[in-house]
Structure formats: structure tokens, C-alpha cells
Design a protein around this motif. Structure first.
Motif, short mmCIF file in Angstrom:
data_model
loop_
_atom_site.label_atom_id
_atom_site.label_comp_id
_atom_site.label_asym_id
_atom_site.label_seq_id
_atom_site.Cartn_x
_atom_site.Cartn_y
_atom_site.Cartn_z
N UNK A 247 38.18 43.36 43.11
CA UNK A 247 39.04 42.42 41.44
C UNK A 247 39.03 41.45 41.15
N UNK A 248 39.89 40.27 42.46
CA UNK A 248 39.94 38.72 41.96
C UNK A 248 38.63 38.38 42.35
N UNK A 249 38.19 38.48 43.74
CA UNK A 249 37.50 37.94 44.64
C UNK A 249 36.43 37.79 43.97
N UNK A 250 35.00 39.34 43.17
CA UNK A 250 33.63 38.86 42.43
C UNK A 250 34.09 38.71 41.19
N UNK A 251 36.08 38.76 40.61
CA UNK A 251 35.86 37.85 38.93
C UNK A 251 35.56 36.26 39.14
N UNK A 252 36.28 36.27 40.21
CA UNK A 252 36.56 34.53 40.47
C UNK A 252 34.69 34.08 40.65
N UNK A 253 34.36 34.93 41.28
CA UNK A 253 32.96 34.04 41.75
C UNK A 253 31.65 34.20 40.74
N UNK A 254 32.44 35.02 39.68
CA UNK A 254 30.92 35.82 38.96
C UNK A 254 31.61 34.45 37.56
N UNK A 255 32.71 34.29 37.44
CA UNK A 255 32.87 33.39 36.61
C UNK A 255 32.59 31.84 36.72
N UNK A 256 33.29 31.37 38.41
CA UNK A 256 32.49 30.11 38.94
C UNK A 256 30.64 30.17 38.52
N UNK A 257 30.02 31.13 38.86
CA UNK A 257 28.71 31.12 38.20
C UNK A 257 28.00 31.35 36.87
N UNK A 258 28.56 31.73 36.26
CA UNK A 258 28.82 31.70 34.29
C UNK A 258 28.34 30.24 34.40
N UNK A 259 29.44 29.30 35.26
CA UNK A 259 29.44 28.13 34.66
C UNK A 259 28.11 26.93 34.76
N UNK A 260 27.92 27.67 35.82
CA UNK A 260 26.54 27.46 36.54
C UNK A 260 25.50 27.06 35.68
#
Length: 812
Positions: A247-260
Motif C-alpha cells: 500500500x505504501x509503495x503504490x500510494x507514494x508512487x501514485x501521489x508523486x505521479x499526481x504532482x507530475x
């Protein structure tokens, strides 16, 4: 109305709905229960670490829902009583995702006053709970489990199967959503990555990012919901589990991609988010399939019993459910029907197929007075029998219970693995944080060239890869999956292990102690020579009566032999006593008031009573005396069992010491030992001397297996590391044994050693594979050589590797 903050979840609620407890306020009984659990366990520091953050409350408790657990009808159906007088139930606990969940539930239950035992099986989510009903109600146990975020209901084969099917469907739907969305994301990703080399406008790239965002969002929040849920309950109870890593690995990646997506510089990784969830879900789904395959053996056995039987009462036939059959009922069975419960034939005779219990394909002929066992098939006749055991205590039900118990227990090696996996996730998160800091602050760039990525992005993606690639799940599955497959394979061979831990004990055993009669030999003694010194029919009647008072194979064989020679009558004897390993004594008073002292047994028994009678033989000897005068002598011989020599040779080839203990004389013992190639044997053994010998072996740090079948073996069996009883053993021997050999075949006993060693080898292989996997892949991820997408694939494959390796136990 003013709002008050809950002391556990920190959410605010109206004052009128709060539960007051001194200076404490709780929004519900769930929060109140969790608060006190943490406080009682000395874990109040949890709230310091929580700070001002809020939590979702535990499951809402509906009090009316749990009252049924204390009803008489429910207790009669699902709760049994142990030999110590405690209550026992099997529960299915919902919400268990990993070894950490098991640890938490067991910890909370063990620390609940009144609970004697709480053992939860990770593979089946089945919990065996033993408690003192005077101190604790079952409903309170259910509420305790619910209070920490899980749910529990009574284990029922049909309900459990329905729940398993429901869970399987749920996993499948979530997995398919993830797979379909991920396939479409990959098509967009092909266009995006091709654009890096051929050129792509910002407008087109943004459209691709939006498409990936729309497709990855349901994958993360619908398909990946089970990981968020598991991670949440783990954190709430101070446990960092595998779900939290995903959950943490996928969520961190998702949040970062949202910034992009919303204008930050860099590349989005929505494709990695979808792939992380998809690959891990596929791995989990394959785990479910693997577990179900291993448990199918038990389901097949359980489904073979009829659901009802025909009971004859006052010459009226009626059909009743199995649970309603009572002791003393008369059951009618037609040809081809299965015996529902144990009983004694009162009318009719015919052949019974007992292959479901013993593995023997040849039908057994039974007549009036013979015992029929539940699960066997009436082959060719109309039979009536009287019920001697109800459904719960019948042979077939006992076998199913033994199988379920073995699947519910844990080998010692699993406890060690659980200790490792408990600290695993914390270590991984620490390594991921360290990796990010080293990459970001020291500018390390040892690995994969992330095209177009900035420095922060590189550091972030490498850290996410470390989180995603680690697999505590493979470590947690290593032992239970292999044990589950091993137990099911042993059951197919007619071997019932009462606990899975005996697989490990049998695998490492270095000494096997055998009883002789009925174990290495057939136990069907035949009279080779009979000498009657006084053929007075009254004296022979007394001999016959003494023999009838014993169930020892020697007495039974002589009694059977006399019945073919004479017409004898059984007399009522007084003061009948069994003299361990020597014989029996009794007294008889005739109508004239004259008393007779009877003795029947070996030469040693006569010597003890100062009767000196010289008798040399290399066979089993039985002497009968009246008032210290020898009336008759018998010489008996027992055939060695088929494959006994093969078993002894096999054990000795594996450097396992073989010892034979027997109550017979030196001549008989040496003759059998010589034929079987046993180098160490002891004759004239009593039950106590057998037990003392095993105790001495254990003092030498030897892992001892004892194989026996009679009441006289029960003390020795109870002192061994592993006690193996033949299926035709006395009830007391079966009760204290660890392994039951249903068909009494020594070939199956050999299979027990082979499969146990094989299972233990695969357990160690699984643990080694999972440790090697993590040892190799985590440093690679830290070095930046693995992107999140391949990390997720690798993690799933490691779990699948363990499952497939365990299934190899089935291969010859």
C-alpha cells in the motif's frame, strides 16, 4: 451540542453518544476495547506516536448479533469439551492477511483471562480456542476479536466453503479489474516511451498521463483496497506487515505521479502503480488456489458421509439427521450405503468396504456382534446395527477432527519463521528510507538510467522499488504451505497426524522403538503345540474362563484354538487380575464352596508364585495352573508382518537406530530380531520398563519415535517424542498417540518417514529460497537496478515460487 474527542481514534463525536469512563471518552465499545488492550499490554506509547492523527474506529459492535454464541443450541452444535473439562471451539477469523495478523490475534486472545489456548492457522484462518466457561463467555471472545478490527464466526464446513468461495470470487474480480486496466495502461505506456525516442508533444504526453491516471485510480483504490485495509489494521496494532509495504509503495508512487500530472517537472509512474497492485494480486490469487488445492483432500473425505440415516423405533422406520442419532438407536442399512456412525451388528451379515479408513481394497466380512465403522460401505446385504458412538465421537468424525487439528497446528520451524517475518517489514522500511537519503543527499547513481528523471525522482523511485520488491509473504508462506500439502499427502496414505509439528519431529528422529506383537508381527498368534496334562472338563472350563477374561493376543488365540477342540462353558471368576507382561490370575469357588487359585501366563509368572516348571521353547509359551499344579501348556508362534523387514532395512539405511521391546521371553525376542535384522532388542519388558527405556534414550538427547498398539504400550507412547499407534490399537493408545496408522500397514509407516522428511526438506527449501530472494533482490533495488514495475512482478513471483515448490511434495 459540544463535540468530544475519542481517546482512542481521536475523532470528534457528540457528547450524548460518547461512552464515559472516568476522565476517558470513547465513541464506541470497539475503541474502548482497543484502548484497554493496548494499556493492559503496556503499549500506551502508541498514542504518543499517533500524536494528533485520527484513526477509523474498529468494527461497529452489534450486541444482539453475539448473543447467539451463548445460546444452548449454538453451544451444543459447535462447542466440545476437552479431557480437562474446558470448552473448545473452532472459529474462522475474517480479515487475516499475514503472519502479523495471526500474531496480534493470538497475543490478544492469550492475554484474555479465561482463555487456555488460542492457535490460529495462517493458511486457513481457522482458530482453535480453548477457554474456561466459568470465567469467560464465548460472546466475549467474539467481541474481543471484533474490537481489534477482525471478525469471527463458528467453523462450519459448508459455511467455510461458502466463505472461501466468496473470498476467491472477490480476489478474482479485483484481480481482473486490475489486469484489464493495467493492459490498457501498458498500451498507453508504449506510446509514451516510444515518444521519448521519436518525439512527443507536451499536450499528447499530458493526455497520456490523464489516461493512465483514470485507469490506475480504480486499480489502486478498488483492487488494492485489501492492502490498505490490512496495512491499516497492522499499523493500528503497532504491526508493520506486507500489506503496508504494498500500500505504501503504490500510494507514494501514485501521489508523486499526481504532482507530475498537475504541472510538476518529471515523469509520471501511474503504470508502475497499476502493475504493483496487479502483480501482487495475481500472486495472492494463486496462493488462494494453492491453499484450496491442498485442503481439497479433507473436503473429499468429509463429503463422503451420508447426511441422514434410517432409524427403527418401535418397528417404525424414520429418517433422521446424523446429529440427531443417539446411543442405542437401531439403524437400518441397505446394500451400497455408507455407515453413518459406529455400531454393533444386531441383524444380518455381509461384506464391508473399509478402504476409506484403512486403504485396504479387500472387503471385510462381518456378522452379528461385529463392529461397523462410520465411513465404510455396506457392500451386499440388508444390515441392522445398534449405535455405540454418536456422530461427533464416531470413527469417521474423529478422523476428520484429527485432520483438521493437524492442519490447524504449527511446526516449531514455523514459529522461528514468524519471529523473523515479524521484524522484516520494519527493516525494509528502514532500508528504503536510508536508500532515499543516500541517493538524494550523496548523489549516488549506480544503476538504471531513469530517462528524463530529476535527482529527487530517481531517489524516490529507487526507494519505492526497495519497498515493493521485499517479500515477507514468501517467508510467511514457506512453512504453512509445505505443511498443508504434506499433511494432505500423508492422509491419502492412511496416516493421521494429530498436529503438524510431528512432521518435523518425525523428519529429525534418530531412534525408532517398536513393540513386537501386533506391530512388527501380525499379532495373530497360532497354537503350534498344545499339551493337556489334565483333561478334566471342569478344569478346562476354568482355563477357558480365564482366557475369556483377557484381550491379550495370546489368550485370544488359545481360546479360539480350544473352541475348535472342546465344547466349553465360561464360569464366573473372582479377583481377576492382569499381571503386566506375565499373564493373569483369578480365583473360583464352586457350588460346594471349594476354592481354586488360577494362574495363566509365562514361565516367569509361575516362578514368581514358586511354581517351578521347566519348559524350553523359542516360541511364545503359555502355562495354566490350578492351585499351583500345571494343567496345560501351549506354544504359540506369530508371523512377521509383510514389509516389516523392508521397513527395518529402510530405517537403518537412513542411520536411524531400531530397537525392539517385547514382553515375550528371550528365545522369542531373539528369533524375531534375527529374522528382521534388528541389532538391539529387550525381552521380558513391562509397560513401566518400556517407558523407562525411552526416558533414558531422551536423556541422551535422542529424538525417539515409539510404535505400538496395545494398552501395555500406552505409558511408553506417552513418553516418546512421537507416538505412533496402529489403527487397530486399544482406545487408550489411540488417545495418547501423535500419529494414527489407519491401515496398520508398515508400508504406510515407511511412507510416513519418507513424506515427513520430504516435507521438512521442502520447508527448509522454501525458507532458504525466500531468504535468498530477499538477500539478493533488496540490494539490487537499493542500487537502482530494479524499477517498481519489475519489483512488483518479482515480489509476486517469489510467493508463487514458494507455493509451487510446496506442491512438488505431491511428486514421487
Amino acid at each position: 451540542m459540544s463535540k468530544i474527542k475519542c481517546n482512542h481514534c481521536h475523532l470528534e463525536f457528540s457528547e450524548n453518544v460518547m461512552i464515559k469512563e472516568g476522565d476517558l471518552n470513547f465513541c464506541c465499545k470497539g475503541c474502548q476495547g482497543v484502548y484497554h488492550i493496548l494499556k493492559d499490554d503496556g503499549l500506551e506509547s502508541f498514542y504518543d506516536k499517533l500524536g494528533n492523527k485520527t484513526l477509523a474506529p474498529p468494527l461497529k459492535i452489534i450486541n444482539d448479533d453475539v448473543t447467539k454464541f451463548d445460546s444452548k443450541n449454538f453451544l451444543d452444535n459447535y462447542v466440545s469439551v476437552t479431557k480437562d473439562g474446558f470448552s473448545q471451539i473452532d472459529l474462522i477469523i475474517e480479515g487475516i492477511h499475514c503472519a502479523a495478523c495471526v500474531w496480534l490475534n493470538e497475543k490478544v486472545l492469550y492475554e484474555t483471562k479465561g482463555i487456555i489456548e488460542a492457535n490460529i492457522n495462517f493458511t486457513s484462518n481457522k482458530a482453535r480456542i480453548v477457554w474456561d466457561e466459568e470465567k469467560l463467555k464465548l460472546s466475549e471472545i467474539i467481541l474481543k476479536i471484533r474490537a481489534i478490527g477482525y471478525n469471527a464466526y463458528a467453523y462450519d464446513s459448508s459455511v467455510a466453503d461458502e466463505q472461501a468461495s466468496k473470498a476467491k470470487r472477490d480476489y478474482f474480480i479485483r484481480m481482473m479489474v486490475a489486469v484489464i486496466a493495467s493492459m490498457n495502461i501498458m498500451m498507453l505506456s508504449v506510446a509514451k516511451y516510444t515518444g521519448f525516442f521519436t518525439g512527443i508533444s507536451e499536450e499528447v504526453k499530458n493526455m497520456i498521463h490523464i489516461g493512465e491516471f483514470l485507469l490506475s485510480t480504480p486499480v489502486l483504490f478498488y483492487s488494492g483496497w485489501i492492502f490498505f485495509k490490512g496495512g491499516y489494521y497492522g499499523l493500528k496494532n503497532r504491526m508493520v506487515n506486507m500489506d503496508f509495504l504494498v500500500a505504501s509503495g503504490s500510494t507514494l508512487t501514485y501521489v508523486y505521479s499526481m504532482f507530475i500530472l498537475f504541472g510538476a517537472k518529471g515523469e509520471s509512474y501511474f503504470d508502475s502503480v497499476a502493475m504493483i497492485i496487479t502483480f501482487v494480486l495475481v500472486g495472492k490469487y494463486l496462493e488462494v488456489i494453492g491453499k484450496k488445492s491442498a485442503v481439497d483432500t479433507l473436503d473429499k473425505i468429509k463429503s463422503s458421509l451420508p447426511l441422514e440415516a434410517v432409524v427403527i423405533e418401535n418397528n417404525i422406520k424414520k429418517t433422521v439427521a446424523l446429529n440427531s442419532i443417539k446411543l442405542g438407536d437401531i439403524i437400518e442399512m441397505r446394500a451400497g450405503e455408507k455407515v453413518p456412525v459406529d455400531g454393533i451388528i444386531t441383524k444380518g451379515e455381509g461384506f464391508f468396504d473399509e478402504s476409506t479408513l484403512t486403504g485396504e481394497s479387500i472387503p471385510v466380512y462381518k456378522k452379528v456382534g461385529d463392529t461397523v465403522f462410520s465411513g465404510t460401505i455396506n457392500s451386499n446385504a440388508l444390515i441392522e446395527f445398534e449405535v455405540t458412538k454418536d456422530f461427533r465421537n464416531s470413527t469417521f468424525s474423529s478422523i476428520v477432527t484429527l485432520l483438521e487439528d493437524s492442519l490447524n497446528s504449527k511446526p516449531k520451524i514455523q514459529t522461528k519463521a514468524a519471529e523473523i517475518s515479524k521484524y522484516f517489514t520494519v527493516t525494509i522500511l528502514s532500508l528504503a528510507l536510508t536508500t532515499f537519503l543516500v541517493w538524494y543527499f550523496f548523489g549516488v547513481d549506480l544503476g538504471f538510467n531513469y530517462s528524463g528523471a530529476n535527482h529527487f525522482e530517481k531517489s524516490f523511485i529507487v526507494a519505492v522499488s526497495v519497498i515493493v520488491i521485499a517479500c515477507p509473504c514468501a517467508l510467511a508462506l514457506a512453512t504453512p504451505m509445505a505443511s498443508l500439502v504434506g499433511i494432505s499427502e500423508l492422509a491419502k496414505k492412511g496416516l493421521l497426524f494429530k498436529e503438524a509439528k510431528f512432521i518435523e519431529s518425525l523428519a529429525v528422529a534418530n531412534t525408532v522403538v517398536f513393540d513386537k506383537t501386533g506391530t512388527l508381527t501380525k499379532g495373530e498368534l497360532n497354537v503350534a503345540k498344545m499339551k493337556i496334562l489334565d483333561d478334566n472338563i471342569h478344569k478346562l472350563n476354568l482355563l477357558y474362563s480365564l482366557l475369556a477374561a483377557s484381550t491379550h493376543p495370546v489368550s485370544c488365540s488359545i481360546k479360539k484354538h480350544l473352541e475348535t477342540k472342546y465344547e466349553l462353558t465360561e464360569k464366573k471368576l473372582d479377583n481377576v487380575k492382569n499381571i503386566e507382561a506375565k499373564g493373569m490370575s483369578a480365583s473360583y469357588t464352586n457350588v460346594d464352596g471349594k476354592s481354586f487359585e488360577l494362574l495363566g501366563g509365562n514361565v516367569e509368572l509361575l516362578k514368581e508364585n514358586e511354581i517351578y516348571y521347566k519348559f524350553d521353547s523359542n516360541k511364545t509359551v503359555y502355562l495354566f495352573t490350578i492351585n499351583k499344579r500345571v494343567i496345560a501348556s501351549f506354544e504359540l508362534e506369530d508371523e512377521i508382518k509383510d514389509n516389516a523387514k523392508d521397513l527395518v532395512d529402510f530405517l537403518q539405511d537412513k542411520n536411524i537406530e531400531v530397537v525392539m521391546l517385547t514382553g515375550d521371553n528371550e528365545n522369542v525376542a531373539s528369533n524375531i530380531a534375527k529374522q528382521l535384522g534388528i541389532k538391539k532388542y529387550f525381552s521380558f519388558q513391562t509397560p513401566v520398563s518400556k517407558a523407562n527405556y525411552i526416558k533414558e534414550l531422551k536423556k541422551e538427547n535422542k529424538v525417539v519415535v515409539m510404535v505400538g498398539d496395545g494398552v501395555n504400550d500406552s505409558v511408553a507412547l506417552s513418553n516418546a517424542d512421537v507416538a505412533i499407534a496402529m489403527g487397530n490399537s486399544a482406545d487408550v493408545s489411540l488417545a495418547i498417540s501423535d500419529i494414527v496408522l489407519l491401515n496398520s500397514s508398515l508400508t504406510s509407516l515407511k511412507d510416513a518417514f519418507i513424506i515427513s522428511r520430504k516435507t521438512y526438506k521442502f520447508i527448509k527449501q522454501n525458507l532458504t529460497l525466500s531468504l535468498i530472494y530477499n538477500t539478493v533482490t533488496i540490494p539490487l533495488a537499493m542500487a537502482g537496478l530494479v524499477i517498481p514495475l519489475f519489483a512488483a512482478l518479482s515480489m509476486s513471483l517469489s510467493s508463487l515460487m514458494v507455493v509451487l515448490n510446496s506442491l512438488r511434495i505431491k511428486m514421487k
